[in-house]
Design a protein around this motif. Structure first.
Motif, PDB file in Angstrom:
ATOM      1  N   THR A 342       0.827  -1.215   0.000  1.00 14.91           N
ATOM      2  CA  THR A 342       0.000   0.000   0.000  1.00 14.91           C
ATOM      3  C   THR A 342       0.856   1.257   0.000  1.00 14.91           C
ATOM      4  N   ILE A 343       2.038   1.182   0.568  1.00 11.00           N
ATOM      5  CA  ILE A 343       2.937   2.336   0.614  1.00 11.00           C
ATOM      6  C   ILE A 343       3.858   2.375  -0.600  1.00 11.00           C
ATOM      7  N   LEU A 344       4.441   1.238  -0.951  1.00 15.59           N
ATOM      8  CA  LEU A 344       5.471   1.217  -1.991  1.00 15.59           C
ATOM      9  C   LEU A 344       4.902   1.326  -3.397  1.00 15.59           C
ATOM     10  N   ARG A 345       3.727   0.722  -3.659  1.00 18.22           N
ATOM     11  CA  ARG A 345       3.170   0.851  -5.004  1.00 18.22           C
ATOM     12  C   ARG A 345       2.876   2.306  -5.355  1.00 18.22           C
ATOM     13  N   PRO A 346       2.150   3.067  -4.510  1.00 18.95           N
ATOM     14  CA  PRO A 346       1.946   4.490  -4.829  1.00 18.95           C
ATOM     15  C   PRO A 346       3.255   5.271  -4.928  1.00 18.95           C
ATOM     16  N   TYR A 347       4.207   4.953  -4.061  1.00 21.48           N
ATOM     17  CA  TYR A 347       5.486   5.665  -4.097  1.00 21.48           C
ATOM     18  C   TYR A 347       6.232   5.365  -5.399  1.00 21.48           C
ATOM     19  N   ALA A 348       6.251   4.088  -5.797  1.00 24.75           N
ATOM     20  CA  ALA A 348       6.891   3.718  -7.058  1.00 24.75           C
ATOM     21  C   ALA A 348       6.158   4.340  -8.247  1.00 24.75           C
ATOM     22  N   TYR A 349       4.827   4.404  -8.137  1.00 26.27           N
ATOM     23  CA  TYR A 349       4.054   5.015  -9.219  1.00 26.27           C
ATOM     24  C   TYR A 349       4.326   6.515  -9.288  1.00 26.27           C
ATOM     25  N   TRP A 350       4.528   7.151  -8.162  1.00 20.95           N
ATOM     26  CA  TRP A 350       4.899   8.572  -8.137  1.00 20.95           C
ATOM     27  C   TRP A 350       6.235   8.778  -8.856  1.00 20.95           C
ATOM     28  N   ILE A 351       7.170   7.876  -8.620  1.00 19.63           N
ATOM     29  CA  ILE A 351       8.449   7.941  -9.332  1.00 19.63           C
ATOM     30  C   ILE A 351       8.223   7.760 -10.830  1.00 19.63           C
ATOM     31  N   TYR A 352       7.359   6.807 -11.190  1.00 17.76           N
ATOM     32  CA  TYR A 352       7.030   6.580 -12.611  1.00 17.76           C
ATOM     33  C   TYR A 352       6.460   7.844 -13.253  1.00 17.76           C
ATOM     34  N   LYS A 353       5.517   8.503 -12.561  1.00 20.85           N
ATOM     35  CA  LYS A 353       4.917   9.712 -13.103  1.00 20.85           C
ATOM     36  C   LYS A 353       5.940  10.856 -13.195  1.00 20.85           C
ATOM     37  N   SER A 354       6.954  10.798 -12.352  1.00 22.22           N
ATOM     38  CA  SER A 354       8.007  11.810 -12.385  1.00 22.22           C
ATOM     39  C   SER A 354       8.950  11.600 -13.572  1.00 22.22           C
ATOM     40  N   ILE A 355       9.055  10.349 -14.027  1.00 22.10           N
ATOM     41  CA  ILE A 355       9.965  10.022 -15.123  1.00 22.10           C
ATOM     42  C   ILE A 355       9.249  10.118 -16.474  1.00 22.10           C
ATOM     43  N   VAL A 356       8.061   9.526 -16.532  1.00 20.00           N
ATOM     44  CA  VAL A 356       7.309   9.446 -17.793  1.00 20.00           C
ATOM     45  C   VAL A 356       6.283  10.569 -17.804  1.00 20.00           C
ATOM     46  N   LYS A 357       6.545  11.603 -18.538  1.00 22.20           N
ATOM     47  CA  LYS A 357       5.651  12.763 -18.585  1.00 22.20           C
ATOM     48  C   LYS A 357       4.465  12.497 -19.518  1.00 22.20           C
TER      49      LYS A 357
END
Length: 357
Positions: A342-357
């Motif tokens: 629940t914590i790591l998936r959103p955090y990893a997805y936040w990183i994804y959104k930061s990389i893939v515009k």
């Protein structure tokens, strides 16, 4: 398992991740299936940190397995869903300090259950309290508030530990951007990437989308109910228990029923998946949180039903069981797969959104 054996196993697992993802990066047939592939395809070489990041970003669609021409019995033996699951479990074990695998950890875990024993020893006799039903006759409000705040601090401590150690595991190259936070929250609330996946059978289904929405928003409704209850008691000075028509009761009941429905669908989907998708495995830790959450929701609804028929002893007994299950749920949740996920998936997805515009 000894420390050296654990380190060897971890290195072998991450090296297998590098091997499989390197082949995937050369093939690129699965491009666009989920957030994993855009990050992978932006890198010429795959590192251990990227394997960990991708595994925790994976939505477990399993589409890649059915599309892949290199799954067993092919000599490449590509099985990304199973690889990601194994890496996630190893990650969770690292983040929780391997607490369930050491003697000191088991002692600490046992000590965390002492408050439950103390609660029953101190308050069981209040089950027989005379007069109208009042939940605070069972356990005083101050004790409940202190227990709730202590548990919240415990969970926030684990969450901070998870993020800190996860950042170390994936390396300094990957950090989320503040500008990507709002798009990330929007996607998470809208449950993007949850629809049309090969789960729990060998064809497209929205089963996971359905039960995830039910559980997520059911839990949200119960959180809103708790906040409303605090406002009614401490701001509006309306004493509980509230009438059945009170918004606090209505939102809590709707949330509980949503959690029950979602949990039952989730457990059934796990069972079907075990039978239909032999390339994946399911263990007790994968369903522990859902079972605990289901029991909490069931006992919460039963408390309301028993209160409505004015059976005081049965209400107080069920309420004490309900409090026990809530405590067990939150104390053990960091050690299941669900809270780290629940914590790591959103955090990893936040990183994804930061990389893939």
């Amino acid at each position: 398992m000894s420390l050296i054996a654990e380190l060897i196993r971890a290195r072998e697992l991450l090296e297998e991740g590098v091997r499989q993802y390197t082949i995937c990066n050369a093939c690129r047939y699965c491009e666009g299936y989920c957030p994993v592939w855009p990050i992978l395809h932006s890198k010429p070489l795959v590192t251990h940190g990227e394997v960990i990041l991708l595994a925790n970003l994976c939505y477990d669609h399993r589409d890649c397995y059915y599309a892949c021409p290199y799954t067993p019995p092919h000599e490449f033996k590509i099985n990304i869903p199973r690889l990601n699951r194994d890496v996630r479990l190893w990650t969770y074990s690292e983040l929780t300090l391997n607490i369930t695998k050491t003697n000191w950890g088991r002692v600490v875990l046992a000590l965390l259950f002492l408050p439950v024993i103390a609660m029953w020893a101190l308050y069981w006799h209040n089950i027989f309290s005379p007069g109208p039903i009042n939940f605070y006759k069972l356990i005083p409000k101050d004790i409940i508030v202190i227990a709730g705040l202590t548990t919240l601090a415990y969970l926030l401590g684990w969450a901070l530990l998870f993020i800190t150690k996860f950042n170390r595991l994936i390396g300094p190259e990957y950090r989320p951007s503040p500008s990507a936070l709002l798009p990330t929250i929007k996607d998470l609330l809208m449950h993007r990437w949850f629809g049309d996946m090969h789960y729990p059978r060998d064809w497209y289904s929205n089963t996971r989308l359905i039960y995830h929405i039910l559980i997520f928003y059911g839990f949200t409704m119960d959180l809103i109910s708790t906040i409303l209850g605090a406002i009614y008691e401490d701001v509006l000075h309306v004493e509980s228990p509230f009438p059945l028509t009170n918004p606090t009761v209505i939102t809590g009941l709707i949330g509980g029923l949503m959690i029950i429905a979602g949990s039952l669908i989730a457990l059934h989907a796990r069972y079907v998946s075990v039978k239909a998708q032999k390339f994946m495995v399911v263990s007790a830790i994968d369903v522990a949180f859902v079972v605990e959450l289901l029991l909490v929701a069931l006992t919460g609804v039963l408390v309301l039903i028993l209160r409505s028929i004015n059976n005081a002893i049965a209400t107080y007994t069920m309420l004490l069981i309900h409090y026990t299950l809530i405590y067990v749920l939150f104390i053990t949740s960091p050690l299941t797969t669900t809270m780290p996920h629940t914590i790591l998936r959103p955090y990893a997805y936040w990183i994804y959104k930061s990389i893939v515009k």
